[in-house]
Design a protein around this motif. Structure first.
Motif, PDB file in Angstrom:
ATOM      1  N   THR A   1      24.755 -37.719 -47.042  1.00 60.13           N
ATOM      2  CA  THR A   1      26.194 -37.462 -46.961  1.00 60.13           C
ATOM      3  C   THR A   1      26.904 -38.776 -46.666  1.00 60.13           C
ATOM      4  OG1 THR A   1      27.905 -36.079 -45.909  1.00 60.13           O
ATOM      5  CG2 THR A   1      26.129 -36.854 -44.482  1.00 60.13           C
ATOM      6  N   GLN A   2      27.992 -39.016 -47.385  1.00 59.95           N
ATOM      7  CA  GLN A   2      28.697 -40.298 -47.279  1.00 59.95           C
ATOM      8  C   GLN A   2      29.602 -40.309 -46.051  1.00 59.95           C
ATOM      9  OE1 GLN A   2      28.643 -43.175 -49.430  1.00 59.95           O
ATOM     10  NE2 GLN A   2      29.815 -44.039 -47.716  1.00 59.95           N
ATOM     11  N   VAL A   3      29.496 -41.380 -45.283  1.00 64.40           N
ATOM     12  CA  VAL A   3      30.410 -41.643 -44.176  1.00 64.40           C
ATOM     13  C   VAL A   3      31.121 -42.958 -44.470  1.00 64.40           C
ATOM     14  CG1 VAL A   3      30.622 -42.200 -41.725  1.00 64.40           C
ATOM     15  CG2 VAL A   3      29.072 -40.379 -42.471  1.00 64.40           C
ATOM     16  N   THR A   4      32.437 -42.913 -44.511  1.00 66.56           N
ATOM     17  CA  THR A   4      33.236 -44.101 -44.758  1.00 66.56           C
ATOM     18  C   THR A   4      34.194 -44.299 -43.599  1.00 66.56           C
ATOM     19  OG1 THR A   4      33.102 -43.777 -47.159  1.00 66.56           O
ATOM     20  CG2 THR A   4      34.816 -45.255 -46.343  1.00 66.56           C
ATOM     21  N   VAL A   5      34.112 -45.469 -42.981  1.00 62.62           N
ATOM     22  CA  VAL A   5      34.987 -45.799 -41.862  1.00 62.62           C
ATOM     23  C   VAL A   5      35.952 -46.874 -42.337  1.00 62.62           C
ATOM     24  CG1 VAL A   5      35.144 -46.527 -39.460  1.00 62.62           C
ATOM     25  CG2 VAL A   5      33.118 -45.270 -40.273  1.00 62.62           C
ATOM     26  N   SER A   6      37.191 -46.495 -42.490  1.00 61.72           N
ATOM     27  CA  SER A   6      38.179 -47.411 -43.046  1.00 61.72           C
ATOM     28  C   SER A   6      39.574 -46.961 -42.666  1.00 61.72           C
ATOM     29  CB  SER A   6      38.044 -47.459 -44.577  1.00 61.72           C
ATOM     30  OG  SER A   6      39.061 -48.252 -45.145  1.00 61.72           O
ATOM     31  N   SER A   7      40.458 -47.951 -42.523  1.00 58.02           N
ATOM     32  CA  SER A   7      41.851 -47.633 -42.254  1.00 58.02           C
ATOM     33  C   SER A   7      42.651 -47.608 -43.556  1.00 58.02           C
ATOM     34  CB  SER A   7      42.461 -48.653 -41.286  1.00 58.02           C
ATOM     35  OG  SER A   7      42.297 -49.967 -41.781  1.00 58.02           O
TER      36      SER A   7
ATOM     37  N   LEU B   1      16.400 -29.733 -46.607  1.00 59.90           N
ATOM     38  CA  LEU B   1      17.301 -30.322 -45.614  1.00 59.90           C
ATOM     39  C   LEU B   1      18.648 -30.522 -46.289  1.00 59.90           C
ATOM     40  CD1 LEU B   1      15.045 -33.090 -44.000  1.00 59.90           C
ATOM     41  CD2 LEU B   1      15.424 -30.750 -43.192  1.00 59.90           C
ATOM     42  N   VAL B   2      19.691 -29.940 -45.707  1.00 61.68           N
ATOM     43  CA  VAL B   2      21.015 -30.035 -46.293  1.00 61.68           C
ATOM     44  C   VAL B   2      21.976 -30.585 -45.249  1.00 61.68           C
ATOM     45  CG1 VAL B   2      22.919 -28.790 -47.369  1.00 61.68           C
ATOM     46  CG2 VAL B   2      20.546 -28.114 -47.852  1.00 61.68           C
ATOM     47  N   GLU B   3      22.548 -31.768 -45.553  1.00 64.87           N
ATOM     48  CA  GLU B   3      23.485 -32.401 -44.632  1.00 64.87           C
ATOM     49  C   GLU B   3      24.910 -31.967 -44.938  1.00 64.87           C
ATOM     50  OE1 GLU B   3      20.477 -35.816 -45.690  1.00 64.87           O
ATOM     51  OE2 GLU B   3      21.589 -34.275 -46.767  1.00 64.87           O
ATOM     52  N   SER B   4      25.737 -32.055 -43.912  1.00 61.46           N
ATOM     53  CA  SER B   4      27.168 -31.814 -44.079  1.00 61.46           C
ATOM     54  C   SER B   4      27.912 -32.580 -42.995  1.00 61.46           C
ATOM     55  CB  SER B   4      27.483 -30.316 -43.982  1.00 61.46           C
ATOM     56  OG  SER B   4      27.108 -29.800 -42.716  1.00 61.46           O
ATOM     57  N   GLY B   5      29.209 -32.729 -43.200  1.00 60.93           N
ATOM     58  CA  GLY B   5      30.038 -33.330 -42.164  1.00 60.93           C
ATOM     59  C   GLY B   5      30.490 -34.746 -42.431  1.00 60.93           C
ATOM     60  N   GLY B   6      30.035 -35.348 -43.518  1.00 59.57           N
ATOM     61  CA  GLY B   6      30.485 -36.697 -43.824  1.00 59.57           C
ATOM     62  C   GLY B   6      31.925 -36.708 -44.277  1.00 59.57           C
ATOM     63  N   GLY B   7      32.463 -37.915 -44.434  1.00 63.98           N
ATOM     64  CA  GLY B   7      33.833 -38.036 -44.902  1.00 63.98           C
ATOM     65  C   GLY B   7      34.426 -39.374 -44.559  1.00 63.98           C
ATOM     66  N   LEU B   8      35.738 -39.451 -44.699  1.00 70.03           N
ATOM     67  CA  LEU B   8      36.484 -40.675 -44.403  1.00 70.03           C
ATOM     68  C   LEU B   8      37.089 -40.557 -43.012  1.00 70.03           C
ATOM     69  CD1 LEU B   8      37.856 -43.359 -45.269  1.00 70.03           C
ATOM     70  CD2 LEU B   8      39.704 -41.959 -46.236  1.00 70.03           C
ATOM     71  N   VAL B   9      36.890 -41.573 -42.201  1.00 70.53           N
ATOM     72  CA  VAL B   9      37.430 -41.570 -40.843  1.00 70.53           C
ATOM     73  C   VAL B   9      37.951 -42.961 -40.521  1.00 70.53           C
ATOM     74  CG1 VAL B   9      35.172 -42.055 -39.826  1.00 70.53           C
ATOM     75  CG2 VAL B   9      36.932 -40.942 -38.446  1.00 70.53           C
ATOM     76  N   GLN B  10      38.967 -43.028 -39.708  1.00 66.27           N
ATOM     77  CA  GLN B  10      39.525 -44.320 -39.329  1.00 66.27           C
ATOM     78  C   GLN B  10      38.666 -44.980 -38.250  1.00 66.27           C
ATOM     79  OE1 GLN B  10      43.610 -43.694 -38.140  1.00 66.27           O
ATOM     80  NE2 GLN B  10      44.331 -43.754 -40.256  1.00 66.27           N
ATOM     81  N   PRO B  11      38.710 -46.300 -38.183  1.00 69.80           N
ATOM     82  CA  PRO B  11      37.983 -46.984 -37.093  1.00 69.80           C
ATOM     83  C   PRO B  11      38.409 -46.437 -35.739  1.00 69.80           C
ATOM     84  CG  PRO B  11      38.719 -48.571 -38.731  1.00 69.80           C
ATOM     85  CD  PRO B  11      39.333 -47.252 -39.118  1.00 69.80           C
ATOM     86  N   GLY B  12      37.400 -46.243 -34.881  1.00 75.69           N
ATOM     87  CA  GLY B  12      37.657 -45.654 -33.576  1.00 75.69           C
ATOM     88  C   GLY B  12      37.564 -44.149 -33.555  1.00 75.69           C
ATOM     89  N   GLY B  13      37.475 -43.554 -34.713  1.00 76.07           N
ATOM     90  CA  GLY B  13      37.415 -42.102 -34.804  1.00 76.07           C
ATOM     91  C   GLY B  13      36.016 -41.561 -34.577  1.00 76.07           C
ATOM     92  N   SER B  14      35.904 -40.243 -34.729  1.00 74.22           N
ATOM     93  CA  SER B  14      34.632 -39.548 -34.506  1.00 74.22           C
ATOM     94  C   SER B  14      34.277 -38.689 -35.702  1.00 74.22           C
ATOM     95  CB  SER B  14      34.731 -38.666 -33.252  1.00 74.22           C
ATOM     96  OG  SER B  14      34.971 -39.439 -32.101  1.00 74.22           O
ATOM     97  N   LEU B  15      32.986 -38.412 -35.798  1.00 75.35           N
ATOM     98  CA  LEU B  15      32.485 -37.564 -36.886  1.00 75.35           C
ATOM     99  C   LEU B  15      31.230 -36.874 -36.376  1.00 75.35           C
ATOM    100  CD1 LEU B  15      33.746 -37.354 -39.733  1.00 75.35           C
ATOM    101  CD2 LEU B  15      31.933 -38.869 -40.545  1.00 75.35           C
ATOM    102  N   ARG B  16      31.016 -35.661 -36.824  1.00 75.58           N
ATOM    103  CA  ARG B  16      29.804 -34.928 -36.470  1.00 75.58           C
ATOM    104  C   ARG B  16      29.081 -34.541 -37.750  1.00 75.58           C
ATOM    105  NH1 ARG B  16      27.668 -32.064 -32.149  1.00 75.58           N
ATOM    106  NH2 ARG B  16      26.450 -30.197 -32.671  1.00 75.58           N
ATOM    107  N   LEU B  17      27.879 -35.053 -37.903  1.00 74.20           N
ATOM    108  CA  LEU B  17      27.043 -34.708 -39.044  1.00 74.20           C
ATOM    109  C   LEU B  17      26.096 -33.588 -38.640  1.00 74.20           C
ATOM    110  CD1 LEU B  17      26.067 -38.274 -40.316  1.00 74.20           C
ATOM    111  CD2 LEU B  17      28.062 -36.894 -40.917  1.00 74.20           C
ATOM    112  N   SER B  18      25.854 -32.687 -39.574  1.00 74.59           N
ATOM    113  CA  SER B  18      24.920 -31.592 -39.334  1.00 74.59           C
ATOM    114  C   SER B  18      23.886 -31.539 -40.446  1.00 74.59           C
ATOM    115  CB  SER B  18      25.674 -30.257 -39.276  1.00 74.59           C
ATOM    116  OG  SER B  18      26.545 -30.195 -38.166  1.00 74.59           O
ATOM    117  N   CYS B  19      22.716 -31.051 -40.100  1.00 75.12           N
ATOM    118  CA  CYS B  19      21.634 -30.910 -41.070  1.00 75.12           C
ATOM    119  C   CYS B  19      20.965 -29.571 -40.821  1.00 75.12           C
ATOM    120  CB  CYS B  19      20.639 -32.044 -40.923  1.00 75.12           C
ATOM    121  SG  CYS B  19      19.132 -31.882 -41.902  1.00 75.12           S
ATOM    122  N   ALA B  20      20.909 -28.763 -41.857  1.00 76.09           N
ATOM    123  CA  ALA B  20      20.266 -27.453 -41.773  1.00 76.09           C
ATOM    124  C   ALA B  20      18.938 -27.505 -42.497  1.00 76.09           C
ATOM    125  CB  ALA B  20      21.163 -26.385 -42.369  1.00 76.09           C
TER     126      ALA B  20
END
Length: 117
Positions: free
Chosen positions: A111-117, A2-21
């Motif tokens: 995968t790391q998801v960080t929600v911060s301004s 199982l390999v995840e992708s799509g994490g990252g830094l996003v601002q509050p209120g934003g969107s993100l799409r994580l995928s797993c193959a």
């Protein structure tokens, strides 16, 4: 497997799409899920989806997230909207099924998801 992708830094209120193959497994029968673990906290369920598409969500992400799967591509995705700082965590993909009396369980590396301004 199982390999995840799509994490990252996003601002509050934003969107993100994580995928797993997924690879090396017969994908269809597995219930697929996303879990997350924040620093100092236990790993918790975010959302799951069965092979036939039944879904369940943690209350805190209901209405903000959609889990989906493609059984032809062996992938599962988590679309997260209206992200909040408390959504910050390492997100893990999970595959689970029972074979006879055995429970077969796989995890991705996270995968790391960080929600911060």
């Amino acid at each position: 497997q199982l390999v995840e992708s799509g994490g990252g830094l996003v601002q509050p209120g934003g969107s993100l799409r994580l995928s797993c193959a997924a690879s090396g497994i017969m994908f269809g029968p597995y219930e697929m899920g996303w879990f997350r673990q924040a620093p100092g906290k236990q790993r918790e369920l975010v959302a799951t989806i069965t092979g036939i598409g039944s879904t369940r969500y943690q209350d805190s992400v209901k209405g903000r997230s959609i889990i989906s799967r493609d059984n032809d591509e062996n992938t599962v995705a988590l679309q997260m909207n209206s992200l909040k700082p408390e959504d910050t965590a390492v997100y893990y993909c999970n595959a689970v099924r029972t074979i006879g009396d055995a429970v077969v369980n796989y995890w991705g590396q996270g995968t790391q998801v960080t929600v911060s301004s």
